[in-house]
Design a protein around this motif. Structure first.
Motif, short mmCIF file in Angstrom:
data_model
loop_
_atom_site.label_atom_id
_atom_site.label_comp_id
_atom_site.label_asym_id
_atom_site.label_seq_id
_atom_site.Cartn_x
_atom_site.Cartn_y
_atom_site.Cartn_z
N ARG A 132 -12.33 -6.03 32.02
CA ARG A 132 -12.45 -6.86 30.82
C ARG A 132 -11.66 -8.17 30.95
NH1 ARG A 132 -11.29 -4.22 24.92
NH2 ARG A 132 -12.06 -5.94 23.68
N PHE A 133 -10.61 -8.17 31.77
CA PHE A 133 -9.74 -9.34 31.91
C PHE A 133 -9.95 -10.12 33.20
CE2 PHE A 133 -7.41 -6.13 29.38
CZ PHE A 133 -7.47 -6.80 28.16
N THR A 134 -10.89 -9.71 34.05
CA THR A 134 -11.07 -10.32 35.36
C THR A 134 -11.32 -11.83 35.28
OG1 THR A 134 -11.80 -8.27 36.37
CG2 THR A 134 -12.47 -10.30 37.46
N ASP A 135 -12.31 -12.24 34.50
CA ASP A 135 -12.65 -13.67 34.45
C ASP A 135 -11.47 -14.51 33.95
OD1 ASP A 135 -15.18 -13.12 35.38
OD2 ASP A 135 -16.11 -13.17 33.40
N ARG A 136 -10.82 -14.04 32.90
CA ARG A 136 -9.69 -14.78 32.33
C ARG A 136 -8.54 -14.90 33.33
NH1 ARG A 136 -6.66 -12.69 27.02
NH2 ARG A 136 -8.42 -11.32 27.18
N LEU A 137 -8.23 -13.80 34.03
CA LEU A 137 -7.12 -13.83 34.99
C LEU A 137 -7.45 -14.67 36.22
CD1 LEU A 137 -5.92 -10.14 34.72
CD2 LEU A 137 -4.70 -12.20 33.96
N GLN A 138 -8.69 -14.63 36.68
CA GLN A 138 -9.06 -15.46 37.83
C GLN A 138 -9.00 -16.95 37.47
OE1 GLN A 138 -12.79 -13.70 39.06
NE2 GLN A 138 -11.75 -12.24 40.39
N ALA A 139 -9.41 -17.28 36.25
CA ALA A 139 -9.32 -18.68 35.80
C ALA A 139 -7.85 -19.11 35.70
CB ALA A 139 -10.02 -18.85 34.46
N MET A 140 -7.00 -18.24 35.19
CA MET A 140 -5.58 -18.55 35.07
C MET A 140 -4.96 -18.73 36.46
SD MET A 140 -2.53 -16.42 33.18
CE MET A 140 -2.47 -15.11 34.39
N GLN A 141 -5.32 -17.87 37.39
CA GLN A 141 -4.82 -17.99 38.76
C GLN A 141 -5.22 -19.32 39.37
OE1 GLN A 141 -4.78 -14.77 42.00
NE2 GLN A 141 -6.71 -15.84 42.36
N THR A 142 -6.46 -19.72 39.19
CA THR A 142 -6.95 -21.00 39.71
C THR A 142 -6.17 -22.16 39.13
OG1 THR A 142 -9.17 -20.09 40.06
CG2 THR A 142 -8.98 -22.50 39.88
N GLU A 143 -5.95 -22.13 37.82
CA GLU A 143 -5.20 -23.19 37.15
C GLU A 143 -3.75 -23.25 37.64
OE1 GLU A 143 -3.73 -24.29 32.66
OE2 GLU A 143 -5.64 -23.26 32.91
N LEU A 144 -3.12 -22.10 37.75
CA LEU A 144 -1.72 -22.07 38.22
C LEU A 144 -1.60 -22.57 39.65
CD1 LEU A 144 -0.59 -18.68 36.64
CD2 LEU A 144 0.30 -20.96 36.07
N ARG A 145 -2.52 -22.16 40.50
CA ARG A 145 -2.49 -22.62 41.89
C ARG A 145 -2.69 -24.14 41.98
NH1 ARG A 145 -5.96 -18.06 45.16
NH2 ARG A 145 -4.31 -16.49 45.26
N ALA A 146 -3.56 -24.67 41.12
CA ALA A 146 -3.80 -26.11 41.11
C ALA A 146 -2.53 -26.88 40.74
CB ALA A 146 -4.93 -26.46 40.14
N ASN A 147 -1.64 -26.22 40.00
CA ASN A 147 -0.38 -26.84 39.60
C ASN A 147 0.75 -26.52 40.59
OD1 ASN A 147 -1.39 -28.03 37.26
ND2 ASN A 147 -1.15 -26.13 36.12
N GLY A 148 0.41 -25.88 41.72
CA GLY A 148 1.40 -25.60 42.75
C GLY A 148 2.13 -24.28 42.63
N THR A 149 1.75 -23.45 41.69
CA THR A 149 2.40 -22.15 41.52
C THR A 149 1.83 -21.17 42.53
OG1 THR A 149 2.67 -22.56 39.16
CG2 THR A 149 2.85 -20.27 39.89
N LYS A 150 2.71 -20.43 43.18
CA LYS A 150 2.29 -19.40 44.13
C LYS A 150 2.01 -18.13 43.33
CE LYS A 150 4.21 -19.85 48.39
NZ LYS A 150 5.27 -19.62 49.35
N VAL A 151 0.75 -17.78 43.21
CA VAL A 151 0.36 -16.63 42.40
C VAL A 151 -0.85 -15.94 43.04
CG1 VAL A 151 -1.08 -18.07 40.87
CG2 VAL A 151 -0.25 -15.85 40.07
N VAL A 152 -0.83 -14.62 42.99
CA VAL A 152 -1.96 -13.81 43.42
C VAL A 152 -2.14 -12.72 42.37
CG1 VAL A 152 -2.87 -12.24 45.16
CG2 VAL A 152 -1.51 -14.22 45.86
N ILE A 153 -3.30 -12.69 41.75
CA ILE A 153 -3.60 -11.65 40.78
C ILE A 153 -4.75 -10.82 41.34
CG2 ILE A 153 -4.30 -11.12 38.42
CD1 ILE A 153 -3.20 -13.91 37.64
N LEU A 154 -4.46 -9.56 41.59
CA LEU A 154 -5.47 -8.65 42.11
C LEU A 154 -6.15 -7.97 40.91
CD1 LEU A 154 -3.39 -7.23 45.05
CD2 LEU A 154 -5.29 -8.83 45.20
N THR A 155 -7.34 -8.46 40.60
CA THR A 155 -8.07 -7.92 39.46
C THR A 155 -8.84 -6.68 39.90
OG1 THR A 155 -9.88 -9.45 39.93
CG2 THR A 155 -8.27 -10.14 38.27
#
Length: 144
Positions: free
Chosen positions: A29-52
């Motif tokens: 249920r949260f996959t799309d939202r978390l993948q979008a958040m990961q993309t946005e955070l990475r674009a801002n230089g944050t090192k993040v990996v969310i395994l949905t």
């Protein structure tokens, strides 16, 4: 999925690097939202990996995840949004009505959609993580 985790740890959590955030979320249920958040955070230089669609568990592999996907019929023919999901088929279903939580007579296996998710051995993951980083802070949301 294990190669994804190994690559994530190599790229993210190694000595001397900036803070790295690793997340697990089994509920699709949260996959799309978390993948979008990961993309946005990475674009801002944050090192993040969310395994949905991935759960920390007692072993690597696959598991049935009981996911609430919409309104569920609760006790006494009341239809409510449930407030949980689980890896445990016998977990009692919980609902929310009139500002209060309540438990129904049903269980997760009967009430929720059955979804196959990847699992990661939590003990092994934490051993690898602490070996790879100088400092580790962990926040867990444990569900049944």
């Amino acid at each position: 999925r294990m190669s994804s985790l190994a690559n994530a740890m190599d790229a993210c959590a190694h000595r001397g690097s900036a803070t790295c955030y690793l997340g697990f979320e089994p509920n699709p249920r949260f996959t799309d939202r978390l993948q979008a958040m990961q993309t946005e955070l990475r674009a801002n230089g944050t090192k993040v990996v969310i395994l949905t669609e991935t759960a920390l568990a007692h072993s690597n592999g696959k598991a049935t995840f009981y996911a609430q996907t919409g309104p569920v019929e609760m006790a006494y023919n009341v239809v409510q949004e449930a407030v949980g999901s689980s890896l445990e088929p016998g977990r009692q279903v919980t609902g929310f009505k009139n500002g209060s939580y309540f438990k129904s007579r049903g269980n997760a296996a009967a009430a929720y959609k059955h979804v196959q998710v990847d699992t990661v051995d939590a003990a092994s993951f934490f051993r690898q993580l602490t070996a790879a980083a100088d400092f580790v802070a962990i926040k867990l949301d444990v569900e049944g």
